[in-house]
Scaffold this motif. Sequence first.
Motif: not given
Length: 188
Positions: A113-128
């Motif tokens: 995992v090199q990056h995570v996507t975080v939603n407006a609430a600060g929760e991880v919702v995706d990765c790559g």
Amino acid sequence: MTSPVAADGHPQLGSAHKNGDRRFGITGPYSSVYAGRGTPMLSSLYHSTVTEHIGSVRVGDELHVEWRGTHWWATSDEGTVGRLSWSKGLRGKTAYVPDGPSPYDFDDGTLYVQHVTVNAAGEVVDCGGYVVPDDYEPSDWPMTPMPDPAERELTITIGVPAPQPVDSSAPGVAPLRRRGWLDRVMGR
């Protein structure tokens, strides 16, 4: 906007999405470089398959990747995280380079995992990140040179021929006039 806890101090990559999602992590080589070396890049998971286990994924994690007959799936110690967004047709492609092996022709591997996507609430919702197949042998893959972004240059070619010297004493030749910038751009 402050960095969410889930970013673990990694910088934001790019701008915020319209829905408020932001990516945090580290950048690496271009995806073509990874694939050329037999370690294909994954930009995201297939959104409708992402489970609650994505919330615990962080940059630097290693997720297990396995082929389940029709698609690749990522799992953590806690369970299935989601399906990789790669098309199942990639597995059947003959090669990334002519007459070479395909970087997608594997059954098991590790997603770094090199990056995570975080939603407006600060929760991880995706990765790559990138995937290294379990049977990966670096010697099977040519070391494609990694493009250096610092060496990229912008080249603009305008289809205007270079002016040729003209003998102004020749009959029927108009005297030279100074061309303005618009004339040069328009090719006049």
